[in-house]
Design a protein around this motif. Structure first.
Motif, PDB file in Angstrom:
ATOM      1  N   PHE A  18     -83.938 -52.956  36.745  1.00 13.43           N
ATOM      2  CA  PHE A  18     -83.848 -51.711  38.221  1.00 13.43           C
ATOM      3  C   PHE A  18     -84.247 -50.753  38.188  1.00 13.43           C
ATOM      4  CE2 PHE A  18     -79.290 -54.167  37.878  1.00 13.43           C
ATOM      5  CZ  PHE A  18     -79.967 -54.807  39.893  1.00 13.43           C
ATOM      6  N   PHE A  56     -74.400 -52.353  39.739  1.00 19.30           N
ATOM      7  CA  PHE A  56     -75.398 -52.240  40.787  1.00 19.30           C
ATOM      8  C   PHE A  56     -74.680 -51.143  41.512  1.00 19.30           C
ATOM      9  CE2 PHE A  56     -76.231 -54.914  44.293  1.00 19.30           C
ATOM     10  CZ  PHE A  56     -76.841 -54.524  44.824  1.00 19.30           C
ATOM     11  N   TYR A  59     -76.065 -47.630  40.423  1.00 21.72           N
ATOM     12  CA  TYR A  59     -77.346 -47.972  41.198  1.00 21.72           C
ATOM     13  C   TYR A  59     -77.395 -47.385  42.375  1.00 21.72           C
ATOM     14  CZ  TYR A  59     -82.047 -48.741  41.532  1.00 21.72           C
ATOM     15  OH  TYR A  59     -83.728 -48.956  41.622  1.00 21.72           O
ATOM     16  N   LYS A  60     -76.578 -48.020  43.235  1.00 21.36           N
ATOM     17  CA  LYS A  60     -76.101 -47.684  44.228  1.00 21.36           C
ATOM     18  C   LYS A  60     -76.889 -46.293  44.620  1.00 21.36           C
ATOM     19  CE  LYS A  60     -74.444 -51.759  45.995  1.00 21.36           C
ATOM     20  NZ  LYS A  60     -73.825 -51.896  47.107  1.00 21.36           N
TER      21      LYS A  60
END
Length: 197
Positions: A18, A56, A59-60
């Motif tokens: 990432f 995820f 992360y966003k």
């Protein structure tokens, strides 16, 4: 023990992937926050976390805020690098004064980096407040800061000497240690300033 090793290795691979997806500069900060958020859940005994989906999601969620903070640190380090280039062309007392100032600032920024990303996971604040609190921790708890930074430097050195270890434990190992060292500091600062985790 094996579960922790597996978790650290898996998280480190996700961290690398990432970070690259964000072209490093825009990927490393949200990747680090996402990784630390999962490590914190595991330290809080939340074993039910789905690692990839949670990583995820975080992360966003942290992409904008963590990058705003990350850019401040990137720019600060860039300016310090420019100062070093300038200092190399000077001599005498002024060189000593500027060089000492640069070393002090670099050390202080390094200490702040120990706390800033775990702090994003721990509580919700404004960007300015995050920086102020990280600075307070860095100055107010030098022993923990030195121990955490020394531990991170040790992992970095080992990773450079043995790249295979770095692939699986560089980012996750440093984040895990920072989280452990900073936990007691967070508790004390929360008591003093009324922060909520």
């Amino acid at each position: 023990m094996c579960d922790t090793v597996y978790l650290l290795a898996y998280l480190n691979i996700l961290w690398f992937i990432f970070t690259l997806l964000g072209l490093v500069i825009l990927g490393i900060a949200p990747s680090t926050v996402a990784m630390i958020s999962i490590l914190k859940e595991r330290l809080d005994k939340n074993e039910a976390t789905k690692i990839f989906s949670t990583f995820f999601h975080n992360y966003k969620l942290a992409f904008k805020k963590s990058n705003q903070i990350g850019i401040i640190f990137w720019v600060s380090l860039l300016l310090l690098s420019c100062d070093i280039m300038i200092v190399s062309k000077l001599d005498g007392m002024i060189q000593y004064v500027i060089l000492t100032s640069v070393i002090v600032l670099f050390t202080l920024i390094s200490f702040m980096l120990v706390y800033i990303f775990p702090l994003i996971v721990w509580t919700e604040m404004t960007i300015v407040k995050y920086l102020q609190t990280a600075l307070l921790m860095a100055i107010g708890f030098p022993r923990q800061s030195i121990l955490a930074l020394s531990s991170c430097f040790t992992i970095l050195t080992i990773s450079l000497l043995i790249p295979a270890i770095g692939i699986f434990f560089l980012g996750s190992g440093m984040s895990y240690l920072c989280l452990i060292f900073s936990a007691k500091v967070f508790d004390k600062v929360q008591e003093q300033n009324g922060l909520t985790a």
